[in-house]
Design an enzyme around this catalytic site. Structure first.
Site, PDB file in Angstrom:
ATOM      1  N   ASP A 267     -52.472  -6.326 -84.821  1.00  0.00           N
ATOM      2  CA  ASP A 267     -51.359  -5.991 -85.345  1.00  0.00           C
ATOM      3  C   ASP A 267     -51.220  -4.472 -85.724  1.00  0.00           C
ATOM      4  O   ASP A 267     -50.225  -4.034 -86.149  1.00  0.00           O
ATOM      5  CB  ASP A 267     -50.937  -6.594 -86.635  1.00  0.00           C
ATOM      6  CG  ASP A 267     -51.730  -6.299 -87.766  1.00  0.00           C
ATOM      7  OD1 ASP A 267     -52.891  -5.662 -87.318  1.00  0.00           O
ATOM      8  OD2 ASP A 267     -51.677  -6.618 -88.879  1.00  0.00           O
TER       9      ASP A 267
ATOM     10  N   THR B 138     -59.426  -5.359 -86.958  1.00  0.00           N
ATOM     11  CA  THR B 138     -58.916  -6.542 -87.711  1.00  0.00           C
ATOM     12  C   THR B 138     -58.532  -7.483 -86.768  1.00  0.00           C
ATOM     13  O   THR B 138     -58.498  -7.266 -85.332  1.00  0.00           O
ATOM     14  CB  THR B 138     -57.451  -6.024 -88.327  1.00  0.00           C
ATOM     15  OG1 THR B 138     -56.554  -7.229 -88.696  1.00  0.00           O
ATOM     16  CG2 THR B 138     -56.513  -5.102 -87.094  1.00  0.00           C
TER      17      THR B 138
ATOM     18  N   ARG C 299     -60.345  -4.170-100.995  1.00  0.00           N
ATOM     19  CA  ARG C 299     -58.896  -3.500-101.224  1.00  0.00           C
ATOM     20  C   ARG C 299     -59.082  -2.961-102.273  1.00  0.00           C
ATOM     21  O   ARG C 299     -59.716  -3.451-103.219  1.00  0.00           O
ATOM     22  CB  ARG C 299     -58.047  -4.675-100.793  1.00  0.00           C
ATOM     23  CG  ARG C 299     -58.245  -5.504 -99.455  1.00  0.00           C
ATOM     24  CD  ARG C 299     -56.950  -6.327 -99.335  1.00  0.00           C
ATOM     25  NE  ARG C 299     -56.897  -6.590 -97.885  1.00  0.00           N
ATOM     26  CZ  ARG C 299     -57.166  -7.960 -97.231  1.00  0.00           C
ATOM     27  NH1 ARG C 299     -57.897  -8.834 -98.367  1.00  0.00           N
ATOM     28  NH2 ARG C 299     -57.232  -8.244 -96.136  1.00  0.00           N
TER      29      ARG C 299
ATOM     30  N   ARG D 225     -51.563 -12.719 -90.187  1.00  0.00           N
ATOM     31  CA  ARG D 225     -50.574 -12.135 -91.094  1.00  0.00           C
ATOM     32  C   ARG D 225     -49.312 -12.215 -90.503  1.00  0.00           C
ATOM     33  O   ARG D 225     -48.742 -13.214 -90.116  1.00  0.00           O
ATOM     34  CB  ARG D 225     -51.260 -10.386 -91.354  1.00  0.00           C
ATOM     35  CG  ARG D 225     -50.737 -10.154 -92.612  1.00  0.00           C
ATOM     36  CD  ARG D 225     -51.123  -8.670 -92.889  1.00  0.00           C
ATOM     37  NE  ARG D 225     -52.481  -8.562 -93.354  1.00  0.00           N
ATOM     38  CZ  ARG D 225     -53.102  -8.701 -94.537  1.00  0.00           C
ATOM     39  NH1 ARG D 225     -52.198  -8.714 -95.466  1.00  0.00           N
ATOM     40  NH2 ARG D 225     -54.279  -8.430 -94.860  1.00  0.00           N
TER      41      ARG D 225
ATOM     42  N   ASP E 181     -56.162  -9.229 -86.540  1.00  0.00           N
ATOM     43  CA  ASP E 181     -54.744  -9.697 -86.258  1.00  0.00           C
ATOM     44  C   ASP E 181     -54.366  -9.249 -85.106  1.00  0.00           C
ATOM     45  O   ASP E 181     -53.036  -9.449 -84.499  1.00  0.00           O
ATOM     46  CB  ASP E 181     -53.872  -9.191 -87.673  1.00  0.00           C
ATOM     47  CG  ASP E 181     -54.414  -9.966 -88.798  1.00  0.00           C
ATOM     48  OD1 ASP E 181     -55.001 -10.970 -88.632  1.00  0.00           O
ATOM     49  OD2 ASP E 181     -54.213  -9.264 -89.974  1.00  0.00           O
TER      50      ASP E 181
ATOM     51  N   GLY F 210     -59.451  -6.392 -94.309  1.00  0.00           N
ATOM     52  CA  GLY F 210     -60.096  -7.431 -93.875  1.00  0.00           C
ATOM     53  C   GLY F 210     -61.192  -7.188 -93.077  1.00  0.00           C
ATOM     54  O   GLY F 210     -60.991  -6.355 -92.121  1.00  0.00           O
TER      55      GLY F 210
ATOM     56  N   ASP G 227     -53.790  -0.997 -90.501  1.00  0.00           N
ATOM     57  CA  ASP G 227     -52.837   0.064 -90.760  1.00  0.00           C
ATOM     58  C   ASP G 227     -52.992   0.461 -92.295  1.00  0.00           C
ATOM     59  O   ASP G 227     -52.940   1.777 -92.388  1.00  0.00           O
ATOM     60  CB  ASP G 227     -51.354  -0.475 -90.397  1.00  0.00           C
ATOM     61  CG  ASP G 227     -51.140  -1.752 -91.033  1.00  0.00           C
ATOM     62  OD1 ASP G 227     -51.849  -2.459 -91.622  1.00  0.00           O
ATOM     63  OD2 ASP G 227     -49.701  -1.808 -91.051  1.00  0.00           O
TER      64      ASP G 227
HETATM   65  P1  ADP Z   1     -55.604  -2.936 -93.781  1.00  0.00           P
HETATM   66  O1  ADP Z   1     -56.182  -1.676 -93.480  1.00  0.00           O
HETATM   67  O2  ADP Z   1     -56.492  -4.213 -92.883  1.00  0.00           O
HETATM   68  O3  ADP Z   1     -54.474  -3.267 -93.110  1.00  0.00           O
HETATM   69  P2  ADP Z   1     -54.879  -3.225 -96.311  1.00  0.00           P
HETATM   70  O4  ADP Z   1     -53.549  -3.172 -95.966  1.00  0.00           O
HETATM   71  O5  ADP Z   1     -55.352  -4.284 -97.494  1.00  0.00           O
HETATM   72  O6  ADP Z   1     -55.603  -3.533 -95.000  1.00  0.00           O
HETATM   73  O7  ADP Z   1     -55.344  -1.735 -96.605  1.00  0.00           O
HETATM   74  C1  ADP Z   1     -56.754  -1.578 -96.955  1.00  0.00           C
HETATM   75  C2  ADP Z   1     -57.116  -0.599 -98.032  1.00  0.00           C
HETATM   76  O8  ADP Z   1     -56.384   0.683 -97.574  1.00  0.00           O
HETATM   77  C3  ADP Z   1     -56.250  -0.644 -99.255  1.00  0.00           C
HETATM   78  O9  ADP Z   1     -56.811  -1.581-100.143  1.00  0.00           O
HETATM   79  C4  ADP Z   1     -56.186   0.551 -99.842  1.00  0.00           C
HETATM   80  O10 ADP Z   1     -57.391   1.061-100.547  1.00  0.00           O
HETATM   81  C5  ADP Z   1     -55.902   1.583 -98.800  1.00  0.00           C
HETATM   82  N1  ADP Z   1     -54.629   1.743 -98.402  1.00  0.00           N
HETATM   83  C6  ADP Z   1     -53.576   0.786 -98.292  1.00  0.00           C
HETATM   84  N2  ADP Z   1     -52.271   1.375 -98.065  1.00  0.00           N
HETATM   85  C7  ADP Z   1     -52.534   2.625 -98.428  1.00  0.00           C
HETATM   86  C8  ADP Z   1     -51.496   3.656 -98.786  1.00  0.00           C
HETATM   87  N3  ADP Z   1     -50.350   3.519 -98.435  1.00  0.00           N
HETATM   88  N4  ADP Z   1     -52.134   4.776 -99.156  1.00  0.00           N
HETATM   89  C9  ADP Z   1     -53.495   5.120 -99.445  1.00  0.00           C
HETATM   90  N5  ADP Z   1     -54.363   4.020 -99.197  1.00  0.00           N
HETATM   91  C10 ADP Z   1     -53.846   2.853 -98.658  1.00  0.00           C
HETATM   92  O1  F6P Z   2     -55.789  -9.080 -91.927  1.00  0.00           O
HETATM   93  C1  F6P Z   2     -56.726 -10.230 -91.582  1.00  0.00           C
HETATM   94  C2  F6P Z   2     -56.429 -11.482 -92.385  1.00  0.00           C
HETATM   95  O2  F6P Z   2     -57.502 -12.174 -91.965  1.00  0.00           O
HETATM   96  C3  F6P Z   2     -55.117 -11.911 -92.127  1.00  0.00           C
HETATM   97  O3  F6P Z   2     -55.158 -12.807 -90.835  1.00  0.00           O
HETATM   98  C4  F6P Z   2     -54.909 -12.621 -93.327  1.00  0.00           C
HETATM   99  O4  F6P Z   2     -53.450 -13.069 -93.413  1.00  0.00           O
HETATM  100  C5  F6P Z   2     -55.565 -12.056 -94.233  1.00  0.00           C
HETATM  101  O5  F6P Z   2     -56.323 -11.161 -93.654  1.00  0.00           O
HETATM  102  C6  F6P Z   2     -56.210 -12.773 -95.343  1.00  0.00           C
HETATM  103  O6  F6P Z   2     -56.554 -12.133 -96.391  1.00  0.00           O
HETATM  104  P1  F6P Z   2     -57.692 -12.435 -97.570  1.00  0.00           P
HETATM  105  O7  F6P Z   2     -59.122 -12.120 -96.925  1.00  0.00           O
HETATM  106  O8  F6P Z   2     -57.442 -11.396 -98.520  1.00  0.00           O
HETATM  107  O9  F6P Z   2     -57.380 -13.889 -97.809  1.00  0.00           O
END
Ligand code: ADP
Ligand code: F6P
Length: 332
Positions: free
Chosen positions: A142, A138, A85, A184, A140, A24, A116
């Site tokens: 978090d 982010t 993503r 989240r 969040d 995000g 994360d």
């Molecule tokens: P954030 O980074 O905000 O936590 P996501 O959890 O959607 O957001 O993760 C962002 C991107 O990071 C994912 O779309 C994917 O490409 C990569 N990613 C997430 N988890 C993993 C993982 N376990 N191993 C490798 N890449 C990952």
């Molecule tokens: O992680 C940032 C965030 O805005 C969260 O607060 C929310 O739950 C989520 O992303 C929304 O994701 P999307 O943009 O995919 O609707």
């Protein structure tokens, strides 16, 4: 290592750095990208922007960034590099393709700005020989091992602005308002915005609550002359709309619900987020030049710190519930 490092202190094998934003978007990501680019160029490195996060990495969406390419972005929300993503990057094949693109383009090190999930991707690349540093971006807040993530402060200010506006109409109509905010599974946005915005009640996933007690407290406020109530609900607790319906049913009050949604992700970053992003972005370059890898940058007590991504991902995230309790006390 000090946060500001001059050229003479560096002994680097890194020549070409990549930078991407992932997950995000968050206000302040642009300021972080700008800092990576400008600090890299200051040290005579080449900096390559990778568009659309790991998706763009696999597809080879690369662009060399010069000083001018990051002009006029420090004040802008969103991310100039776009974000995405990418499920494919969670697979060993996707990660190998990404690492190969970096190798083919002579990129020895990568700064990943995201949450994360994005750090898990950075860790996977580090296992494939790419030096990686993660910067927490982010709204969040978090991520463990840092007091703040880039974008959180801006999102909180956006929520406060909304609370102030809703309070005007809530007072005029003597209504109860439920405001659902993002986060989240984390309640930080609700907790801090609720404290700073004077919400009558705050519901967050980290603090179990009983709706009857919440309503009793609001009722007490009404009996001592309060003309309206604002209940801030973190999305991790459940849908604000549903909570609003239940409150209306149980009390007979006139209840309105506002779901703030994605407007919390946009807007010009606050000074706090711009400064935090600038410091973290610049330090990421220094860490890479030192040869460090698979680290995430955090801030604790206004000092930047670097933590192994493995350790960070294994650390449970906590919220300071004394702040939550204080908000409850101050809204009696
Ligand atoms: P954030 O980074 O905000 O936590 P996501 O959890 O959607 O957001 O993760 C962002 C991107 O990071 C994912 O779309 C994917 O490409 C990569 N990613 C997430 N988890 C993993 C993982 N376990 N191993 C490798 N890449 C990952
Ligand atoms: O992680 C940032 C965030 O805005 C969260 O607060 C929310 O739950 C989520 O992303 C929304 O994701 P999307 O943009 O995919 O609707």
């Amino acid at each position: 290592m000090s946060e500001v490092t001059g050229m003479q202190e560096q002994n680097s094998m890194v020549r070409r750095i990549g930078v991407l934003t992932s997950g995000g978007d968050a206000p302040g990501m642009n300021a972080a990208v700008r800092a990576v680019v400008r600090k890299g160029l200051y040290h005579d490195l080449e900096v390559v922007g990778i568009k659309h996060g790991y998706l763009g990495l696999i597809r080879g969406e690369l662009e060399t960034l010069d000083l001018g390419s990051v002009a006029d972005i420090i004040q802008r929300g969103g991310t100039k590099l776009y974000t995405a993503r990418c499920e494919e990057f969670k697979t060993p094949e996707g990660q190998a393709s990404g690492a190969q693109v970096l190798r083919d383009n002579g990129i020895d090190a990568l700064v990943v700005i995201g949450g994360d999930g994005s750090f898990r991707g950075a860790r996977a690349l580090s296992h494939l020989g790419v030096k990686t540093i993660g910067i927490p971006g982010t709204i969040d807040n978090d991520i463990p091992c840092t007091d703040y993530t880039i974008g959180f402060d801006t999102a909180v200010n956006t929520v406060i602005d909304a609370i102030d506006k809703i309070r005007d109409t809530a007072t005029s109509h003597e209504r109860t308002y439920v405001i659902e905010v993002m986060g989240r599974n984390a309640g930080d946005i609700a907790m801090i915005a609720g404290l700073a915005g004077g919400a009558e009640s705050i519901l967050i996933p980290e603090a179990p609550f009983d709706l009857d007690s919440v309503l009793e407290k609001l009722q007490h406020g009404v009996s001592r002359g309060k003309r309206h109530s604002i209940i801030l609900v973190a999305e991790g607790v459940g849908h604000g709309m549903k909570i609003g319906e239940v409150i209306a049913e149980r009390t007979g009050w006139e209840v309105r619900v506002t779901v703030l949604g994605h407007l919390q992700r946009g807007g010009s970053p606050t000074a706090f987020d711009r400064a935090l992003a600038s410091r973290m972005g610049a330090w990421a370059v220094d860490l890479l030049m030192q040869g460090q890898t698979s680290k995430m940058i955090g801030i604790k007590g206004n000092q930047l710190i670097a933590t192994d991504i493995d350790e960070a991902l294994a650390t449970p995230r906590t919220v300071d519930l004394s702040i939550y309790d204080l908000a409850g006390i101050l809204s009696i």
